[in-house]
Design a protein around this motif. Structure first.
Motif, PDB file in Angstrom:
ATOM      1  N   ARG A 271       0.832  -1.198   0.000  1.00 54.20           N
ATOM      2  CA  ARG A 271       0.000   0.000   0.000  1.00 54.20           C
ATOM      3  C   ARG A 271       0.871   1.254   0.000  1.00 54.20           C
ATOM      4  NH1 ARG A 271      -3.140  -3.684   2.547  1.00 54.20           N
ATOM      5  NH2 ARG A 271      -5.386  -3.563   2.152  1.00 54.20           N
ATOM      6  N   LYS A 272       0.399   2.242  -0.667  1.00 52.57           N
ATOM      7  CA  LYS A 272       1.066   3.537  -0.623  1.00 52.57           C
ATOM      8  C   LYS A 272       0.416   4.352   0.481  1.00 52.57           C
ATOM      9  CE  LYS A 272       2.377   7.547  -3.365  1.00 52.57           C
ATOM     10  NZ  LYS A 272       2.271   8.249  -4.667  1.00 52.57           N
ATOM     11  N   VAL A 273       1.072   4.372   1.621  1.00 51.45           N
ATOM     12  CA  VAL A 273       0.540   5.059   2.801  1.00 51.45           C
ATOM     13  C   VAL A 273       1.218   6.419   2.901  1.00 51.45           C
ATOM     14  CG1 VAL A 273       0.241   4.984   5.286  1.00 51.45           C
ATOM     15  CG2 VAL A 273       0.123   2.869   3.953  1.00 51.45           C
ATOM     16  N   THR A 274       0.419   7.484   2.838  1.00 49.12           N
ATOM     17  CA  THR A 274       0.966   8.841   2.942  1.00 49.12           C
ATOM     18  C   THR A 274       0.724   9.467   4.306  1.00 49.12           C
ATOM     19  OG1 THR A 274      -1.094   9.758   2.039  1.00 49.12           O
ATOM     20  CG2 THR A 274       0.680   9.209   0.477  1.00 49.12           C
ATOM     21  N   GLY A 275      -0.165   8.864   5.088  1.00 49.12           N
ATOM     22  CA  GLY A 275      -0.464   9.411   6.416  1.00 49.12           C
ATOM     23  C   GLY A 275      -1.343   8.465   7.196  1.00 49.12           C
ATOM     24  N   ILE A 276      -1.658   8.849   8.413  1.00 48.60           N
ATOM     25  CA  ILE A 276      -2.437   7.987   9.291  1.00 48.60           C
ATOM     26  C   ILE A 276      -3.865   7.823   8.789  1.00 48.60           C
ATOM     27  CG2 ILE A 276      -3.139   9.887  10.801  1.00 48.60           C
ATOM     28  CD1 ILE A 276      -2.277   6.245  11.818  1.00 48.60           C
ATOM     29  N   ASP A 277      -4.364   8.816   8.013  1.00 47.60           N
ATOM     30  CA  ASP A 277      -5.730   8.704   7.481  1.00 47.60           C
ATOM     31  C   ASP A 277      -5.859   7.512   6.541  1.00 47.60           C
ATOM     32  OD1 ASP A 277      -6.528  10.897   8.901  1.00 47.60           O
ATOM     33  OD2 ASP A 277      -6.156  12.317   7.281  1.00 47.60           O
ATOM     34  N   ASP A 278      -4.818   7.246   5.765  1.00 46.49           N
ATOM     35  CA  ASP A 278      -4.861   6.092   4.871  1.00 46.49           C
ATOM     36  C   ASP A 278      -4.939   4.788   5.659  1.00 46.49           C
ATOM     37  OD1 ASP A 278      -4.644   7.834   2.759  1.00 46.49           O
ATOM     38  OD2 ASP A 278      -2.458   7.661   2.634  1.00 46.49           O
ATOM     39  N   VAL A 279      -4.247   4.730   6.773  1.00 46.70           N
ATOM     40  CA  VAL A 279      -4.269   3.521   7.606  1.00 46.70           C
ATOM     41  C   VAL A 279      -5.645   3.346   8.234  1.00 46.70           C
ATOM     42  CG1 VAL A 279      -3.221   2.368   9.584  1.00 46.70           C
ATOM     43  CG2 VAL A 279      -1.802   3.735   8.053  1.00 46.70           C
ATOM     44  N   TRP A 280      -6.178   4.428   8.791  1.00 47.76           N
ATOM     45  CA  TRP A 280      -7.500   4.332   9.426  1.00 47.76           C
ATOM     46  C   TRP A 280      -8.578   3.923   8.412  1.00 47.76           C
ATOM     47  CZ3 TRP A 280      -6.969   9.619  12.394  1.00 47.76           C
ATOM     48  CH2 TRP A 280      -6.141   9.428  13.508  1.00 47.76           C
ATOM     49  N   ARG A 281      -8.412   4.328   7.164  1.00 51.49           N
ATOM     50  CA  ARG A 281      -9.420   4.015   6.141  1.00 51.49           C
ATOM     51  C   ARG A 281      -9.343   2.554   5.709  1.00 51.49           C
ATOM     52  NH1 ARG A 281      -7.463   6.986   2.546  1.00 51.49           N
ATOM     53  NH2 ARG A 281      -8.285   8.917   3.428  1.00 51.49           N
ATOM     54  N   SER A 282      -8.143   1.991   5.630  1.00 49.62           N
ATOM     55  CA  SER A 282      -7.985   0.648   5.063  1.00 49.62           C
ATOM     56  C   SER A 282      -7.852  -0.459   6.102  1.00 49.62           C
ATOM     57  CB  SER A 282      -6.746   0.615   4.163  1.00 49.62           C
ATOM     58  OG  SER A 282      -6.827   1.588   3.152  1.00 49.62           O
ATOM     59  N   LEU A 283      -7.380  -0.123   7.317  1.00 51.31           N
ATOM     60  CA  LEU A 283      -7.051  -1.153   8.297  1.00 51.31           C
ATOM     61  C   LEU A 283      -8.255  -1.989   8.737  1.00 51.31           C
ATOM     62  CD1 LEU A 283      -4.814  -2.427   9.989  1.00 51.31           C
ATOM     63  CD2 LEU A 283      -5.234  -0.693  11.742  1.00 51.31           C
ATOM     64  N   PRO A 284      -9.422  -1.408   9.048  1.00 52.16           N
ATOM     65  CA  PRO A 284     -10.550  -2.250   9.524  1.00 52.16           C
ATOM     66  C   PRO A 284     -10.968  -3.310   8.508  1.00 52.16           C
ATOM     67  CG  PRO A 284     -10.950   0.058  10.028  1.00 52.16           C
ATOM     68  CD  PRO A 284      -9.758   0.034   9.144  1.00 52.16           C
ATOM     69  N   GLY A 285     -11.080  -2.932   7.222  1.00 55.51           N
ATOM     70  CA  GLY A 285     -11.479  -3.905   6.209  1.00 55.51           C
ATOM     71  C   GLY A 285     -10.438  -4.992   6.021  1.00 55.51           C
ATOM     72  N   TRP A 286      -9.151  -4.584   6.006  1.00 56.61           N
ATOM     73  CA  TRP A 286      -8.075  -5.580   5.884  1.00 56.61           C
ATOM     74  C   TRP A 286      -8.105  -6.555   7.049  1.00 56.61           C
ATOM     75  CZ3 TRP A 286      -4.017  -6.468   9.273  1.00 56.61           C
ATOM     76  CH2 TRP A 286      -3.004  -7.326   8.812  1.00 56.61           C
ATOM     77  N   LEU A 287      -8.320  -6.044   8.242  1.00 54.79           N
ATOM     78  CA  LEU A 287      -8.330  -6.888   9.441  1.00 54.79           C
ATOM     79  C   LEU A 287      -9.482  -7.885   9.398  1.00 54.79           C
ATOM     80  CD1 LEU A 287      -6.621  -7.067  12.039  1.00 54.79           C
ATOM     81  CD2 LEU A 287      -8.310  -5.624  13.151  1.00 54.79           C
ATOM     82  N   GLU A 288     -10.640  -7.446   8.935  1.00 58.94           N
ATOM     83  CA  GLU A 288     -11.789  -8.346   8.855  1.00 58.94           C
ATOM     84  C   GLU A 288     -11.528  -9.463   7.847  1.00 58.94           C
ATOM     85  OE1 GLU A 288     -15.309  -9.873  10.064  1.00 58.94           O
ATOM     86  OE2 GLU A 288     -14.274  -8.120  10.909  1.00 58.94           O
ATOM     87  N   ARG A 289     -10.902  -9.138   6.734  1.00 61.48           N
ATOM     88  CA  ARG A 289     -10.607 -10.163   5.731  1.00 61.48           C
ATOM     89  C   ARG A 289      -9.579 -11.166   6.250  1.00 61.48           C
ATOM     90  NH1 ARG A 289     -10.592  -5.508   2.579  1.00 61.48           N
ATOM     91  NH2 ARG A 289      -8.300  -5.477   2.508  1.00 61.48           N
ATOM     92  N   LYS A 290      -8.563 -10.686   6.932  1.00 61.56           N
ATOM     93  CA  LYS A 290      -7.498 -11.573   7.377  1.00 61.56           C
ATOM     94  C   LYS A 290      -7.945 -12.470   8.531  1.00 61.56           C
ATOM     95  CE  LYS A 290      -5.012 -10.052   4.224  1.00 61.56           C
ATOM     96  NZ  LYS A 290      -4.844 -10.911   3.023  1.00 61.56           N
TER      97      LYS A 290
END
Length: 528
Positions: A271-290
């Motif tokens: 992932r191209k992470v430019t700031g914490i907002d990108d992490v907050w946006r993608s992390l919950p969905g990634w965690l649910e899938r994993k």
């Protein structure tokens, strides 16, 4: 180069009657590649295998001369069992012998030195310290809902930007929770993240497995762990126990270490992470899938195992001062009665909270009470009986404890071998009036000013015959002072009383005879 063991084996087969062709078939029958025919001919035709068959092939060891030999051995023994570069040994020898002007050059190159070092180690000429290898064992999974493992990770994006995250893993189901922010976690933020994971999972585990991170542990000395104030309050509030791993020992919590590495490799790497907002946006969905993938260690799906087994084993949630929405607490003004009124039922608080403001929250059939600063006070089970008064045993009125001060004053003046035994007897005999009893004994002894040995004798006698009241103590004291002993057939010394009237037995005898004589004459007159 043929091993000496194989050479000897050819000689043994020869003595057993094998021909050269039979020896080739022998190795082929074992599924091994046989030596070449010239090699078999060579060792078959020998009478005896030499002690060192490769002696002629051995190369001269250029460094096996003084002072190089001693210098190399000293370097190896000094750095025993360390993983160091062989070229660094060559560099040390150049510094020691070439730069000082003792020699123009070393007797060999780096490969020659490397071969010589292997020769010294294989021949046992270097005294290496014993190698301590760690022995591992399989760590069996704990029961469902028992352990949660916690660890921190960091992903460096640029020189000025890093993403810090905390991983929380339930050991049994391997279900993972991850929370991230753009700065290091402090104790309060870590506790808030932990409580968020409790709310997300719908319950609490019984034990944390953590390392000695400064967020959780202030210091550790010989196994005595001192937690940070915030984390200790959180563990007390949530009724959690700890399993603290040793320092610099990540292998003791392998599952959570693997989870931190998994987050770095699987989430951040592509992932191209430019700031914490990108992490907050993608992390919950990634965690649910994993959490719905097949875990490589257990070969089971964490989400399925959690929903079917572990969720029911978690302890119910209780409120926390570290939750992100603390406005659900309610205030209550405690009056003269130290109780909180909730739905016509009263729930006790310590007497020190009378005329103060407390806060409470009801969760899962329990009422949790806190002080004004949200420090935990107590928890009650909600009563099903309307108008009931519910008091915890520790909230009952306690003895003032002033008897302890009197006891210590007596100890300072009259301490002896039986002193504590005597005090314990008074406590058991006079549970309600122990202060009065001890005060009376103190005043009596201060007034009498007896010898210390006399008081020791009196206390010993009181303990021997179970006399633990002030009146009995006084009687024993008077008898001991007069040089007399309490009668052994008396169960207790009698309290002093006033003058008692004495009547001779002849008076009772005469009255008895008169009464019986009058009764018999009356019977005779009725018979006539």
């Amino acid at each position: 180069m043929l091993a000496k063991k194989t050479m000897q084996e050819i000689q043994d087969l020869k003595l057993q009657g094998y021909t050269k062709t039979d020896i080739i078939h022998y190795y082929e029958g074992k599924g091994e590649k046989p030596p070449s025919r010239p090699t078999i001919n060579k060792y078959y035709d020998m009478d005896v295998i030499p002690d060192n068959p490769h002696e002629k092939l051995a190369k001269d060891k250029s460094f096996d001369v003084e002072p190089f030999r001693s210098a190399v051995i000293m370097i190896l023994e000094t750095n025993s069992r360390k993983n160091f570069c062989m070229s660094s040994v060559y560099d040390v020898l150049e510094e020691k012998f070439i730069e000082n002007g003792d020699y123009d050059k070393l007797p060999g190159n780096q490969q020659t030195l490397r071969n010589y070092i292997h020769y010294l180690e294989d021949s046992g000429q270097v005294n290496l310290s014993p190698e301590h290898r760690r022995v591992y064992d399989y760590v069996f999974d704990t029961p469902p809902g028992e352990q949660m493992l916690i660890d921190f990770g960091e992903e460096v994006l640029t020189k000025k930007l890093s993403i810090h995250f905390i991983c929380l893993l339930l050991r049994y189901s391997r279900i993972l929770c991850v929370y991230a922010q753009d700065h290091k976690f402090n104790s309060v933020e870590a506790c808030q993240a932990i409580y968020r994971s409790f709310c997300r999972l719908g319950g609490r585990p019984a034990q944390f497995v953590i390392d000695q991170d400064a967020v959780f542990v202030a210091s550790e000395t010989y196994g005595e762990v001192i937690k940070t104030r915030t984390f200790e309050d959180f563990c007390t509030e949530q009724e959690l126990t700890l399993w603290v791993c040793n320092k610099a020992d990540p292998e003791s919590k392998g599952p959570i270490e693997n989870s931190v590495g998994f987050v770095k490799k699987n989430f951040f790497s592509a992932r191209k992470v430019t700031g914490i907002d990108d992490v907050w946006r993608s992390l919950p969905g990634w965690l649910e899938r994993k959490n719905q993938r097949i875990h490589r260690a257990t070969l089971r799906v964490p989400r399925v195992v959690f929903d079917q087994i572990e969720k029911a084993a978690l302890r119910p949630l209780i409120p926390s001062v570290y939750e992100t929405s603390p406005n659900t607490f309610r205030e209550y003004e405690v009056e003269a009665l130290p109780y909180v009124l909730y739905k016509s039922c009263r729930y006790s608080v310590p007497r020190s909270y009378a005329f103060k403001t407390v806060q409470y929250k009801v969760v899962g059939g329990k009422i949790h009470i806190y002080d004004e600063d949200r420090n935990f006070i107590c928890t009650h089970n909600l009563s099903e009986r309307k108008g009931s008064t519910n008091q915890l045993p520790e909230h009952r009125k306690q003895d003032s404890g002033d008897w302890i001060i009197i006891m210590e004053r007596l100890r300072g003046k009259w301490n002896c071998y039986d002193f504590q035994h005597f005090i314990n007897g008074i406590k058991k005999e006079n549970p309600r009036h122990i202060s009065k009893q001890l005060s009376a004994i103190e005043q009596f002894l201060d007034k009498e000013s007896p010898d210390r040995a006399l008081v020791a004798q009196v206390m010993k006698e009181c303990c021997r015959k179970y006399r633990y009241q002030f009146g009995q103590f006084k009687v024993v004291y008077e008898l001991a002072k007069a040089g007399r002993e309490v009668s052994s057939d008396d169960s207790r010394a009698q309290l002093p009383t006033g003058a008692v009237g004495y009547t001779d037995l002849s008076v009772y005898s005469r009255a008895f005879k008169e009464r019986t004589a009058g009764k018999s004459s009356g019977d005779m007159s009725r018979g006539k």
